[in-house]
Design a protein around this motif. Sequence first.
Motif, PDB file in Angstrom:
ATOM      1  N   ALA A   1      -5.482  80.480  22.136  1.00 39.45           N
ATOM      2  CA  ALA A   1      -4.605  80.946  23.215  1.00 39.45           C
ATOM      3  C   ALA A   1      -5.380  81.196  24.506  1.00 39.45           C
ATOM      4  N   GLY A   2      -6.632  81.629  24.352  1.00 42.07           N
ATOM      5  CA  GLY A   2      -7.426  81.995  25.524  1.00 42.07           C
ATOM      6  C   GLY A   2      -7.586  80.860  26.509  1.00 42.07           C
ATOM      7  N   ASP A   3      -7.727  79.647  26.012  1.00 44.48           N
ATOM      8  CA  ASP A   3      -7.836  78.524  26.948  1.00 44.48           C
ATOM      9  C   ASP A   3      -6.612  77.618  26.931  1.00 44.48           C
ATOM     10  N   GLY A   4      -5.504  78.152  26.438  1.00 39.23           N
ATOM     11  CA  GLY A   4      -4.243  77.393  26.505  1.00 39.23           C
ATOM     12  C   GLY A   4      -4.234  76.131  25.659  1.00 39.23           C
ATOM     13  N   ASN A   5      -5.095  76.070  24.667  1.00 35.31           N
ATOM     14  CA  ASN A   5      -5.181  74.887  23.799  1.00 35.31           C
ATOM     15  C   ASN A   5      -4.281  75.087  22.573  1.00 35.31           C
ATOM     16  N   LEU A   6      -3.088  74.481  22.649  1.00 35.88           N
ATOM     17  CA  LEU A   6      -2.087  74.632  21.584  1.00 35.88           C
ATOM     18  C   LEU A   6      -2.470  73.849  20.328  1.00 35.88           C
ATOM     19  N   HIS A   7      -2.051  74.364  19.180  1.00 33.50           N
ATOM     20  CA  HIS A   7      -2.139  73.600  17.934  1.00 33.50           C
ATOM     21  C   HIS A   7      -0.817  73.745  17.169  1.00 33.50           C
ATOM     22  N   PRO A   8       0.285  73.223  17.734  1.00 32.50           N
ATOM     23  CA  PRO A   8       1.550  73.346  17.029  1.00 32.50           C
ATOM     24  C   PRO A   8       1.562  72.439  15.794  1.00 32.50           C
ATOM     25  N   LEU A   9       1.886  73.034  14.657  1.00 32.02           N
ATOM     26  CA  LEU A   9       1.996  72.247  13.433  1.00 32.02           C
ATOM     27  C   LEU A   9       3.470  71.979  13.148  1.00 32.02           C
ATOM     28  N   ILE A  10       3.780  70.765  12.784  1.00 26.98           N
ATOM     29  CA  ILE A  10       5.129  70.405  12.362  1.00 26.98           C
ATOM     30  C   ILE A  10       5.070  70.067  10.875  1.00 26.98           C
ATOM     31  N   LEU A  11       5.791  70.842  10.075  1.00 25.23           N
ATOM     32  CA  LEU A  11       5.738  70.661   8.627  1.00 25.23           C
ATOM     33  C   LEU A  11       6.803  69.667   8.175  1.00 25.23           C
ATOM     34  N   PHE A  12       6.424  68.754   7.297  1.00 24.90           N
ATOM     35  CA  PHE A  12       7.395  67.786   6.786  1.00 24.90           C
ATOM     36  C   PHE A  12       6.920  67.233   5.452  1.00 24.90           C
ATOM     37  N   ASP A  13       7.804  66.457   4.828  1.00 23.62           N
ATOM     38  CA  ASP A  13       7.477  65.870   3.535  1.00 23.62           C
ATOM     39  C   ASP A  13       7.297  64.364   3.711  1.00 23.62           C
TER      40      ASP A  13
ATOM     41  N   ILE B   1       8.758  73.834  21.975  1.00 22.98           N
ATOM     42  CA  ILE B   1       8.286  73.256  20.714  1.00 22.98           C
ATOM     43  C   ILE B   1       9.128  73.778  19.555  1.00 22.98           C
ATOM     44  N   GLN B   2       9.383  75.094  19.572  1.00 22.93           N
ATOM     45  CA  GLN B   2      10.197  75.711  18.516  1.00 22.93           C
ATOM     46  C   GLN B   2      11.588  75.074  18.485  1.00 22.93           C
ATOM     47  N   ALA B   3      12.194  74.946  19.675  1.00 22.09           N
ATOM     48  CA  ALA B   3      13.548  74.378  19.768  1.00 22.09           C
ATOM     49  C   ALA B   3      13.556  72.950  19.224  1.00 22.09           C
ATOM     50  N   SER B   4      12.497  72.185  19.558  1.00 18.93           N
ATOM     51  CA  SER B   4      12.424  70.799  19.110  1.00 18.93           C
ATOM     52  C   SER B   4      12.379  70.729  17.580  1.00 18.93           C
ATOM     53  N   ALA B   5      11.550  71.580  16.991  1.00 13.74           N
ATOM     54  CA  ALA B   5      11.444  71.591  15.528  1.00 13.74           C
ATOM     55  C   ALA B   5      12.788  71.920  14.909  1.00 13.74           C
ATOM     56  N   GLU B   6      13.447  72.943  15.449  1.00 14.37           N
ATOM     57  CA  GLU B   6      14.742  73.346  14.892  1.00 14.37           C
ATOM     58  C   GLU B   6      15.755  72.218  15.014  1.00 14.37           C
ATOM     59  N   ARG B   7      15.754  71.565  16.164  1.00 10.72           N
ATOM     60  CA  ARG B   7      16.694  70.466  16.389  1.00 10.72           C
ATOM     61  C   ARG B   7      16.527  69.382  15.316  1.00 10.72           C
ATOM     62  N   HIS B   8      15.292  69.189  14.887  1.00  9.43           N
ATOM     63  CA  HIS B   8      15.027  68.140  13.886  1.00  9.43           C
ATOM     64  C   HIS B   8      14.997  68.703  12.470  1.00  9.43           C
ATOM     65  N   GLY B   9      15.378  69.979  12.344  1.00  8.59           N
ATOM     66  CA  GLY B   9      15.433  70.582  11.013  1.00  8.59           C
ATOM     67  C   GLY B   9      14.073  70.712  10.350  1.00  8.59           C
ATOM     68  N   LEU B  10      13.028  70.894  11.170  1.00  6.02           N
ATOM     69  CA  LEU B  10      11.685  71.035  10.613  1.00  6.02           C
ATOM     70  C   LEU B  10      11.114  72.406  10.959  1.00  6.02           C
ATOM     71  N   ILE B  11      10.093  72.803  10.231  1.00  5.13           N
ATOM     72  CA  ILE B  11       9.433  74.080  10.493  1.00  5.13           C
ATOM     73  C   ILE B  11       8.261  73.855  11.441  1.00  5.13           C
ATOM     74  N   ASN B  12       8.161  74.718  12.458  1.00  4.51           N
ATOM     75  CA  ASN B  12       7.035  74.694  13.390  1.00  4.51           C
ATOM     76  C   ASN B  12       6.178  75.929  13.152  1.00  4.51           C
ATOM     77  N   ALA B  13       4.890  75.735  13.043  1.00  8.69           N
ATOM     78  CA  ALA B  13       3.958  76.858  12.897  1.00  8.69           C
ATOM     79  C   ALA B  13       2.883  76.729  13.972  1.00  8.69           C
ATOM     80  N   ASN B  14       2.348  77.864  14.416  1.00  6.61           N
ATOM     81  CA  ASN B  14       1.352  77.839  15.482  1.00  6.61           C
ATOM     82  C   ASN B  14       0.141  78.692  15.157  1.00  6.61           C
ATOM     83  N   VAL B  15      -1.014  78.106  15.294  1.00  5.49           N
ATOM     84  CA  VAL B  15      -2.270  78.861  15.214  1.00  5.49           C
ATOM     85  C   VAL B  15      -3.190  78.141  16.195  1.00  5.49           C
ATOM     86  N   PHE B  16      -3.553  78.827  17.300  1.00  6.47           N
ATOM     87  CA  PHE B  16      -4.253  78.079  18.351  1.00  6.47           C
ATOM     88  C   PHE B  16      -5.142  78.937  19.239  1.00  6.47           C
TER      89      PHE B  16
END
Lengths: 484, 484
Positions: free
Chosen positions: A376-388, A359-374
Motif C-alpha cells: 500500500a505504501g507505494d500504491g502497488n496493488l496485488h488484487p487476486l481474482i479467485l476462480f476454478d 476492482i471489487q465491483a468488477s469481481a462481484e459483477r462476474h460472480g468471483l471473489i476478489n482478495a487484496n494483499v499489497f
Amino acid sequence: MPTEKPTPALLTALREAVGEANVQTSSDELFVYECDGLTLDTATPGAVVFVHSTEEVAAVVRACHEASHPFVARGAGTGLSGGAVALHGAVVVETARMKRILELDLENRVALVEPGLVNLHLTRACAGKHLHYAPDPSSQGSCTIGGNVAENSGGPHTLKYGVTVNHVLGLEVVLPDGRVMEFGGPHGRGAGYDLTGLFVGSEGTFGIATKVWAKLTPNPETVKTLLAVFPSIDAASRAVSHVIARGIVPAALELIDRTIVRAVESWLHLGFPTDAGAVLLIELDGLRDGLDLLAERVMACCRLAECLEVRQARDEKERLLLWKARKQAFGAVGRLSPSYYVQDGVIPRSRLPEVLGRIQASAERHGLINANVFHAGDGNLHPLILFDERVPAQVEAALKCNEEILSAVIDAGGMLSGEHGIGLEKLRFMSRVFGEDDLEGMRRVREVFDPRYLANPGKAIPSRRCWEVKGHKPPAMRPPMRKQ
Amino acid sequence: MPTEKPTPALLTALREAVGEANVQTSSDELFVYECDGLTLDTATPGAVVFVHSTEEVAAVVRACHEASHPFVARGAGTGLSGGAVALHGAVVVETARMKRILELDLENRVALVEPGLVNLHLTRACAGKHLHYAPDPSSQGSCTIGGNVAENSGGPHTLKYGVTVNHVLGLEVVLPDGRVMEFGGPHGRGAGYDLTGLFVGSEGTFGIATKVWAKLTPNPETVKTLLAVFPSIDAASRAVSHVIARGIVPAALELIDRTIVRAVESWLHLGFPTDAGAVLLIELDGLRDGLDLLAERVMACCRLAECLEVRQARDEKERLLLWKARKQAFGAVGRLSPSYYVQDGVIPRSRLPEVLGRIQASAERHGLINANVFHAGDGNLHPLILFDERVPAQVEAALKCNEEILSAVIDAGGMLSGEHGIGLEKLRFMSRVFGEDDLEGMRRVREVFDPRYLANPGKAIPSRRCWEVKGHKPPAMRPPMRKQ
C-alpha cells in the motif's frame, strides 16, 4: 515466428554444449516447463537445457542463434506474468544450477553471484555480517536473482529500499548472438550509458545475465512491526495516506484485506482479527532510540483513520508470525480456490479507495471473489481474482475481470506493473499506455541487442514484427556489433 | 563532422522557429558560449538559439536535422566536463528561459518542471511544504535541472539520497529528428524498458529534455552537522571507513583538505583550523530522538581515527557557515590560482589513502598544487589541480597531471566520473575502461535515438564514426521511427 521443434542439428549442438544428460526433450520432461507462476498461459518448450557456466550459456545461445531458434532463460519459474513461458518452441535455458556466490566483498558491500542463486540465499550468506540483500519478493525463498533481474522484482521492503535495479551494480550478459558483455561493475555505473539499468527489467529480451554484481545493504539496528486493524479498506487506505503525508517512510507498509486475513487465519491460526475489514502490517526500522517515537506517530495516524486496534508485535516471535502471515498470503488463498489471478498495477496512493472499489465491483459483477494483499505504501496493488480453472465459464470471467482491473489502473493514471513485469500476460495492454512511437522506440532499443527477436520473443513489448505476427522466419543474421 | 557555419537556409529556419531576436550569430555574442565550467576546452558555436517551449525546441532541432547540422542543449553552462561545448559549429539550444514549474503535486510528491529551471528554485518552490528536491550539486544555485539530467548530477547528499536518476520519474524529450516523446511519467517507470533511466546521464546525445517529472523528498525532521579535524588525509579517510563500516549512512560525508581549508578560511574567516591536515564535514539527518546517539557514534569513529577535534555545529547559523565553506570551496580556490582542473573519479573507499597519495605525488612531480574537497562517503574524488592558464608550461603540466589522476583512478578499479560526466574531457579515456565491444554496444544504443550523431556530437562516448573521425558529412537521413 511459428512454434517449431528444434532441428536435429540444433539438438546435437545443444548436447555438445552442455552434455547429453543436460538436455531434456521428452514430452513428460518438457511438461514441467510449460508455465511459470502464471498458470493460465502455457506453451511447450522445444527443449530444456541445464547450464552450469557462462561458457555453457554462450554455447547454447550461439547454437540457437545459428539455428535461428528462440530461447528463454528460466530460474525458479516463480514469475507471475508468464515471462518464462517458452513461446514459439523456444529452448528453455535453465539457470537453476548456476547458483554460486563467486565473491562476497563485505568491506565494499557487494557480492558477485550467478543468476540461479536463490534470492534469500544471498542474505543467508551474509549471516552474522550485519548485511543483507534488500529486494525481498514474497517468493524470495525460491525465486532466483537472475529472475529478479529480468523482472526488476520488488517486495514489501521496496517502499524504503527500492526495487532490484537499485541493488544491481553490474552484470555479465550473454547477448542473443552468443557474445559475452559486461555492463557496470562492482562499483556500479560511472561512464557511458546505463546499460545495467536498461537490462534490469528487460524480461530476458536483451539476452541472459550470467553474473550479477549485487549491492549488500546494512541491517537496521532495530526493527519494529505494527499491526493495525481497520473496519474497512478505505479506513486503512486513509491511514496509509496519513503516514506518507507526514513524511514517514516505513520499511514496509502492507495492506491485507478481510478475505486474505480469514484465509491465513483459518490455515495458520496466528490470532488475526477475522472480523476486520482490513489490516495494515507496518514495519519501521532504524536506530533504537528514534523508533519508539516513530511508532507512536504511525499509531497516531492509524487512530486518526479510525482503526479498531493498533499494536506492536510483542516480541521477535510474534513479529515473524506477522510476516509469515503476509508472505504466506498467496499460499493461503490456495485453500480458498483452486486458482487465482493476480495483477500488480501501480496507482497514485490518493486513488487507492476508488480503484480498489472498482476492482471489487468488477469481481462481484462476474460472480468471483476478489482478495487484496499489497504494498500500500507505494500504491502497488496485488488484487487476486479467485476462480476454478476447471470451469471454463469462470476462467473466462476471470480474464474479463483481469481486463477490467487493468483498465481501472490505467484510468487512474497508473502503471501496468510494479514488480511482476509485463511478460506475455499484459502484452496487449502496452498499446493502451504507450503510443506506437514509444513502442517503436523500445523495439529499436531491443533490436540493438536482439535484432532477430530470438531472446524470449513475445514478451515485455509488442514487437509487431512480421515473423512474430504472421509467423514468418526471422530475417537473416545481421553482422555482430564488432567484426569478429 | 567538420566545424562548419550554419547555412543561411538553416539560420532562416532557426529565426522562423524562435524569432529573430532569439538567434545570436555575432562573434561577440557567440564568444560567451565558447566553453562551460571546463574552461580549457573551447569551441565557437554556429549559433545560439534561445528557446521558450517544447514546440520551439522541436522546431529548432527539426531545422538542424533537415540541414544535417549538429546541435547541443545548454542550461547554465556550469558543467565541468565540457558537455555543453559546441563542437563542429553546433547550434547551442539555450534552455535558460524554459524555467517554469508546470505542476507541483505535493500529495504525490512530484513536480513537472522545464529544463532551464535552476536546481535550487525547485526546492524554494516547496518552502513551507516540508519537501525539497534532493540532488544538490555545489552549483545548485545556478545549475539547471536539464543540465543535471544530462550529466546525472549528484552532490554532497548523494551519499544518502542518490543522484539525479534516482529523482527523475519521467521526461518529455525532443529527439534528434525533432519528434517529441515521453519516457516514464509522474509515477515513474511501470512497463517497457527504462528509457528515462537510459536518457538521464546520456549527456545530450539522445536529444533534449523539455519537461522533467522530478521527485520531491520530505525534509528530515532534524539535521546535525559535525566538524571533525584530522592531522592528515589518511586519518580522515580511516574515519570515513569506520563510519561506513558501522552501517551508518550520513546524509553527507565530505572531506576537505588543508589547502582548501586555508583558502576558504583566508576568504570567509569561518574559524576553520588552518593547521589541520584535513577536516570532515559530516551531516546526519532523521528523527530528533535517534540523532544524538548517532552523532555520538560518528564522533567515536572520528576519535578512533585519532582526530584532533570533533564537534557539532552549535546552532543553525554555524551549520550554515560550515556548508557555506564547503559549497564555496571551488570559489575559494579561485583566490589561490587563476585556473584549476577538477576530476571526479569514483574509487572504492578502501583505496582512498593510496589514490590520494598518488594524486599528491603527481601534482608535486609537475610542480603544481593539488587540493581536495570531495564526497568521501561514496568515494567520489574531486582532486583540483591549480595552474595558471596564461603559462603554457603549466597548462601542459596540468593536463599531464589530469592524465595521471585518471590513470590512478582506473588502476584502483574505479570509474572515470561520479557526477560530472565524460563530456569531451574524458572521452579518450573511455577506451581504457571499456572494450571496443562495449563501446560499439553503446554506439548502437545511441544510434536508436541519434543515428546521424547530430545531438551533441563528440561527447559521452567515442563515436568512431567516419564523419566524426575523418570529418566527413553524416550519412543520409534514416526514416523516422514511424512513417509520419
